[in-house]
Write a protein that holds these residues in place. Sequence first.
Motif, short mmCIF file in Angstrom:
data_model
loop_
_atom_site.label_atom_id
_atom_site.label_comp_id
_atom_site.label_asym_id
_atom_site.label_seq_id
_atom_site.Cartn_x
_atom_site.Cartn_y
_atom_site.Cartn_z
N LYS A 1 -11.69 -4.51 10.34
CA LYS A 1 -13.05 -5.33 10.22
C LYS A 1 -12.55 -6.98 10.33
N ALA A 2 -11.44 -7.20 9.89
CA ALA A 2 -10.98 -8.53 9.96
C ALA A 2 -10.27 -8.75 11.26
N LYS A 3 -9.93 -8.02 11.79
CA LYS A 3 -9.16 -7.80 13.06
C LYS A 3 -7.71 -8.29 12.98
N VAL A 4 -7.28 -7.67 11.88
CA VAL A 4 -5.73 -7.80 11.38
C VAL A 4 -4.96 -6.78 12.13
N MET A 5 -3.86 -6.85 12.52
CA MET A 5 -3.04 -5.84 13.15
C MET A 5 -2.68 -4.85 12.28
N LYS A 6 -2.81 -3.63 12.50
CA LYS A 6 -2.40 -2.54 11.62
C LYS A 6 -0.90 -2.49 11.06
N ALA A 7 -0.05 -3.09 11.81
CA ALA A 7 1.38 -3.27 11.25
C ALA A 7 1.33 -4.15 10.22
N THR A 8 0.78 -5.41 10.61
CA THR A 8 0.71 -6.41 9.30
C THR A 8 0.02 -6.02 8.17
N ALA A 9 -1.12 -5.20 8.37
CA ALA A 9 -1.76 -4.78 7.02
C ALA A 9 -0.71 -3.63 6.44
N LEU A 10 -0.18 -2.89 7.06
CA LEU A 10 0.72 -2.01 6.31
C LEU A 10 1.89 -2.55 5.56
N ALA A 11 2.21 -4.01 6.45
CA ALA A 11 3.48 -4.35 6.08
C ALA A 11 3.15 -5.15 4.36
N GLN A 12 1.94 -5.51 4.49
CA GLN A 12 1.32 -6.16 3.41
C GLN A 12 1.16 -5.15 2.20
N LEU A 13 1.14 -3.92 2.45
CA LEU A 13 0.75 -2.77 1.54
C LEU A 13 1.97 -2.19 1.01
N GLU A 14 2.94 -2.50 1.73
CA GLU A 14 4.47 -1.71 1.53
C GLU A 14 4.98 -1.85 0.17
N PRO A 15 4.92 -3.07 -0.48
CA PRO A 15 5.31 -2.95 -1.93
C PRO A 15 4.50 -2.08 -2.94
N GLU A 16 3.27 -1.98 -2.74
CA GLU A 16 2.41 -0.87 -3.62
C GLU A 16 2.86 0.35 -3.36
N LEU A 17 2.97 0.52 -1.94
CA LEU A 17 3.35 2.02 -1.57
C LEU A 17 4.58 2.24 -2.06
N ALA A 18 5.73 1.44 -2.05
CA ALA A 18 6.98 1.76 -2.43
C ALA A 18 6.91 2.34 -4.01
N LYS A 19 6.26 1.32 -4.83
CA LYS A 19 6.00 1.96 -6.17
C LYS A 19 5.19 2.91 -6.38
N ILE A 20 4.09 3.46 -5.35
CA ILE A 20 3.62 4.90 -5.49
C ILE A 20 4.58 5.86 -5.20
N ASP A 21 5.15 5.82 -4.04
CA ASP A 21 6.37 6.65 -3.66
C ASP A 21 7.49 6.93 -4.91
N ALA A 22 7.68 5.82 -5.57
CA ALA A 22 8.66 5.90 -6.54
C ALA A 22 8.29 6.81 -7.81
N VAL A 23 6.85 6.60 -8.02
CA VAL A 23 6.27 7.43 -9.10
C VAL A 23 6.05 8.91 -8.64
N LEU A 24 5.87 9.01 -7.37
CA LEU A 24 5.75 10.56 -6.93
C LEU A 24 6.96 11.00 -6.91
N LYS A 25 8.39 10.38 -6.53
CA LYS A 25 9.55 11.15 -6.46
C LYS A 25 9.86 11.31 -7.76
N ASP A 26 9.71 10.68 -8.94
CA ASP A 26 9.83 10.81 -10.17
C ASP A 26 9.18 12.21 -10.70
N LEU A 27 7.80 12.04 -10.41
CA LEU A 27 7.14 13.26 -10.79
C LEU A 27 7.44 14.52 -10.14
N ARG A 28 8.02 14.53 -8.91
CA ARG A 28 8.23 15.74 -8.19
C ARG A 28 9.77 16.22 -8.95
N ASP A 29 10.56 15.41 -9.01
CA ASP A 29 11.92 15.59 -9.69
C ASP A 29 11.51 16.23 -11.13
N ARG A 30 10.84 15.64 -11.95
CA ARG A 30 10.42 16.17 -13.21
C ARG A 30 9.65 17.76 -13.22
#
Length: 79
Positions: A42-71
């Motif tokens: 909607k804001a006409k921002v490139m997909k790659a830019t939007a995902l790059a901005q989201l990456e730190p939050e996704l990294a946190k979620i992925d770390a939690v998911l890895k921990d939960l799966r390991d447990r």
Amino acid sequence: MTENSEQTPTDQTSPEELSEVIAEFEEYRERLINQRLATAQKAKVMKATALAQLEPELAKIDAVLKDLRDRQTALLTSH
């Protein structure tokens, strides 16, 4: 996040409960990505830019998911 995903699983958590929490985190991750991409479009921002901005939050979620799966794996192999 949903109300249940705010709760931290304890050592007393069953594999089934961990499966539910994992599923909730996976759904949250997908919803976060989809919402960010829709907003970026909607804001006409490139997909790659939007995902790059989201990456730190996704990294946190992925770390939690890895921990939960390991447990979960540890619980399943200990029974």
